[in-house]
Motif scaffolding. Structure first.
Motif, mmCIF file in Angstrom:
data_model
loop_
_atom_site.group_PDB
_atom_site.id
_atom_site.type_symbol
_atom_site.label_atom_id
_atom_site.label_comp_id
_atom_site.label_asym_id
_atom_site.label_seq_id
_atom_site.Cartn_x
_atom_site.Cartn_y
_atom_site.Cartn_z
ATOM 1 N N GLY A 130 0.834 -1.194 0.000
ATOM 2 C CA GLY A 130 0.000 0.000 0.000
ATOM 3 C C GLY A 130 0.867 1.241 0.000
ATOM 4 O O GLY A 130 1.982 1.235 -0.515
ATOM 5 N N THR A 131 0.349 2.302 0.603
ATOM 6 C CA THR A 131 1.063 3.573 0.677
ATOM 7 C C THR A 131 1.294 3.929 2.139
ATOM 8 O O THR A 131 0.355 3.909 2.929
ATOM 9 C CB THR A 131 0.245 4.695 -0.007
ATOM 10 O OG1 THR A 131 -0.072 4.271 -1.329
ATOM 11 C CG2 THR A 131 1.024 5.993 -0.071
ATOM 12 N N CYS A 132 2.525 4.248 2.490
ATOM 13 C CA CYS A 132 2.840 4.629 3.870
ATOM 14 C C CYS A 132 2.295 6.032 4.146
ATOM 15 O O CYS A 132 2.018 6.799 3.203
ATOM 16 C CB CYS A 132 4.345 4.556 4.113
ATOM 17 S SG CYS A 132 5.345 5.827 3.315
ATOM 18 N N PRO A 133 2.126 6.396 5.419
ATOM 19 C CA PRO A 133 1.572 7.719 5.748
ATOM 20 C C PRO A 133 2.370 8.883 5.152
ATOM 21 O O PRO A 133 1.790 9.859 4.694
ATOM 22 C CB PRO A 133 1.621 7.762 7.275
ATOM 23 C CG PRO A 133 1.630 6.339 7.703
ATOM 24 C CD PRO A 133 2.354 5.596 6.610
ATOM 25 N N ASN A 134 3.687 8.776 5.140
ATOM 26 C CA ASN A 134 4.536 9.837 4.607
ATOM 27 C C ASN A 134 4.269 10.057 3.116
ATOM 28 O O ASN A 134 4.105 11.192 2.656
ATOM 29 C CB ASN A 134 6.003 9.508 4.869
ATOM 30 C CG ASN A 134 6.906 10.707 4.723
ATOM 31 O OD1 ASN A 134 6.499 11.840 4.956
ATOM 32 N ND2 ASN A 134 8.146 10.451 4.346
ATOM 33 N N CYS A 135 4.214 8.974 2.357
ATOM 34 C CA CYS A 135 3.954 9.081 0.916
ATOM 35 C C CYS A 135 2.519 9.505 0.634
ATOM 36 O O CYS A 135 2.258 10.215 -0.343
ATOM 37 C CB CYS A 135 4.261 7.763 0.219
ATOM 38 S SG CYS A 135 6.043 7.409 0.137
ATOM 39 N N ALA A 136 1.586 9.092 1.481
ATOM 40 C CA ALA A 136 0.188 9.484 1.304
ATOM 41 C C ALA A 136 0.038 10.995 1.434
ATOM 42 O O ALA A 136 -0.672 11.626 0.647
ATOM 43 C CB ALA A 136 -0.702 8.766 2.314
ATOM 44 N N VAL A 137 0.745 11.587 2.402
ATOM 45 C CA VAL A 137 0.700 13.045 2.589
ATOM 46 C C VAL A 137 1.305 13.746 1.375
ATOM 47 O O VAL A 137 0.740 14.710 0.860
ATOM 48 C CB VAL A 137 1.436 13.453 3.893
ATOM 49 C CG1 VAL A 137 1.654 14.950 3.967
ATOM 50 C CG2 VAL A 137 0.673 12.957 5.109
ATOM 51 N N LYS A 138 2.453 13.253 0.910
ATOM 52 C CA LYS A 138 3.102 13.849 -0.266
ATOM 53 C C LYS A 138 2.196 13.754 -1.496
ATOM 54 O O LYS A 138 2.090 14.694 -2.270
ATOM 55 C CB LYS A 138 4.439 13.150 -0.557
ATOM 56 C CG LYS A 138 5.528 13.468 0.422
ATOM 57 C CD LYS A 138 6.790 12.688 0.047
ATOM 58 C CE LYS A 138 7.872 12.862 1.079
ATOM 59 N NZ LYS A 138 9.056 12.041 0.768
ATOM 60 N N THR A 139 1.541 12.613 -1.663
ATOM 61 C CA THR A 139 0.654 12.408 -2.807
ATOM 62 C C THR A 139 -0.527 13.368 -2.757
ATOM 63 O O THR A 139 -0.898 13.959 -3.770
ATOM 64 C CB THR A 139 0.162 10.939 -2.849
ATOM 65 O OG1 THR A 139 1.305 10.089 -2.897
ATOM 66 C CG2 THR A 139 -0.705 10.678 -4.057
ATOM 67 N N LYS A 140 -1.095 13.553 -1.563
ATOM 68 C CA LYS A 140 -2.229 14.489 -1.424
ATOM 69 C C LYS A 140 -1.802 15.910 -1.742
ATOM 70 O O LYS A 140 -2.534 16.659 -2.388
ATOM 71 C CB LYS A 140 -2.805 14.414 -0.013
ATOM 72 C CG LYS A 140 -3.787 13.312 0.168
ATOM 73 C CD LYS A 140 -4.584 13.502 1.418
ATOM 74 C CE LYS A 140 -5.624 12.391 1.422
ATOM 75 N NZ LYS A 140 -6.702 12.578 2.288
ATOM 76 N N GLU A 143 -1.600 16.332 -5.428
ATOM 77 C CA GLU A 143 -2.914 16.351 -6.054
ATOM 78 C C GLU A 143 -3.565 17.717 -5.915
ATOM 79 O O GLU A 143 -4.312 18.136 -6.791
ATOM 80 C CB GLU A 143 -3.828 15.294 -5.416
ATOM 81 C CG GLU A 143 -3.455 13.890 -5.803
ATOM 82 C CD GLU A 143 -4.271 12.839 -5.052
ATOM 83 O OE1 GLU A 143 -5.149 13.197 -4.233
ATOM 84 O OE2 GLU A 143 -4.039 11.642 -5.293
ATOM 85 N N VAL A 144 -3.273 18.437 -4.833
ATOM 86 C CA VAL A 144 -3.846 19.754 -4.573
ATOM 87 C C VAL A 144 -3.259 20.803 -5.522
ATOM 88 O O VAL A 144 -3.928 21.736 -5.917
ATOM 89 C CB VAL A 144 -3.642 20.166 -3.099
ATOM 90 C CG1 VAL A 144 -4.072 21.592 -2.843
ATOM 91 C CG2 VAL A 144 -4.365 19.195 -2.185
ATOM 92 N N LYS A 145 -2.027 20.620 -5.906
ATOM 93 C CA LYS A 145 -1.335 21.596 -6.767
ATOM 94 C C LYS A 145 -1.984 21.728 -8.103
ATOM 95 O O LYS A 145 -2.583 21.041 -8.740
ATOM 96 C CB LYS A 145 0.134 21.226 -6.946
ATOM 97 C CG LYS A 145 0.927 21.451 -5.704
ATOM 98 C CD LYS A 145 2.379 21.076 -5.958
ATOM 99 C CE LYS A 145 3.201 21.229 -4.704
ATOM 100 N NZ LYS A 145 4.573 20.881 -4.900
#
Length: 145
Positions: A130-140, A143-145
Motif C-alpha cells: 500500500g502507501t505509507c503515511p509519509n507518501c500518502a501526505v506527499k501524494t495528497k 494532487e492539490v497543486k
C-alpha cells in the motif's frame, strides 16, 4: 542504536558460527539498520570499510544467518529478497511509492487458516502492500497543486 560488538560475537558463537570480520559487520549492520536491506544494499554500505568484501560473501553469510535463525529472509516478490534481524513473528508492509518496508505486529495465534489440515507449516509471514503515511501526505499535496 549502539550495538556492542561483544554481543554480536556472542550471538554468532551461540549459533555455532565462527565470528569473522565480515560476519560480525554484516550482523551489526542488520541489527542497527532496520531497513530490511538487500544483498546489494549491504554490500554497498560495507565494501568501503571491508575492501575484500564481495556480493557473494554477503549472500553466503546471509544464507548462513538465515539457516541458523539469526535473521529472517523477507520474500517481497520473485526479484527481491530482503533480510531482517528481527526474527520474532511479525508482518511486513511495503510502500508502493517509496518502496520502504515497515514491520507491524500480528497475532499469528489468532490467524485462522483453512484447508491445510494435513500440511506441516514451517513458518508464517504476512506481506501487505500500500502507501505509507509519509507518501500518502506527499501524494495528497501533489494532487492539490
Amino acid at each position: 542504536m549502539n550495538i556492542n560488538l561483544k554481543s554480536i560475537v556472542s550471538k554468532l558463537r551461540k549459533a555455532g558460527i565462527s565470528p569473522s570480520i565480515v560476519r560480525v559487520q554484516i550482523l551489526k549492520y542488520l541489527e542497527t539498520n532496520k531497513i530490511h536491506p538487500t544483498v546489494d544494499t549491504i554490500y554497498k554500505k560495507l565494501s568501503s570499510s571491508i575492501p575484500t568484501l564481495s556480493r557473494t560473501s554477503v549472500y553466503n553469510t546471509l544464507n548462513l544467518f538465515a539457516q541458523t535463525n539469526l535473521i529472517k529472509k523477507v520474500y517481497i516478490d520473485d526479484e527481491e529478497m530482503r533480510y531482517d534481524a528481527f526474527v520474532e513473528e511479525h508482518g511486513h508492509f511495503k510502500c508502493s511509492i517509496c518502496e520502504k518496508i515497515f514491520d507491524f505486529d500480528v497475532d499469528f495465534s489468532a490467524l485462522k487458516i483453512s484447508n491445510l489440515e494435513n500440511f506441516q507449516i514451517t513458518h508464517k509471514d504476512i506481506l501487505v502492500f500500500g502507501t505509507c503515511p509519509n507518501c500518502a501526505v506527499k501524494t495528497k499535496k501533489e494532487e492539490v497543486k
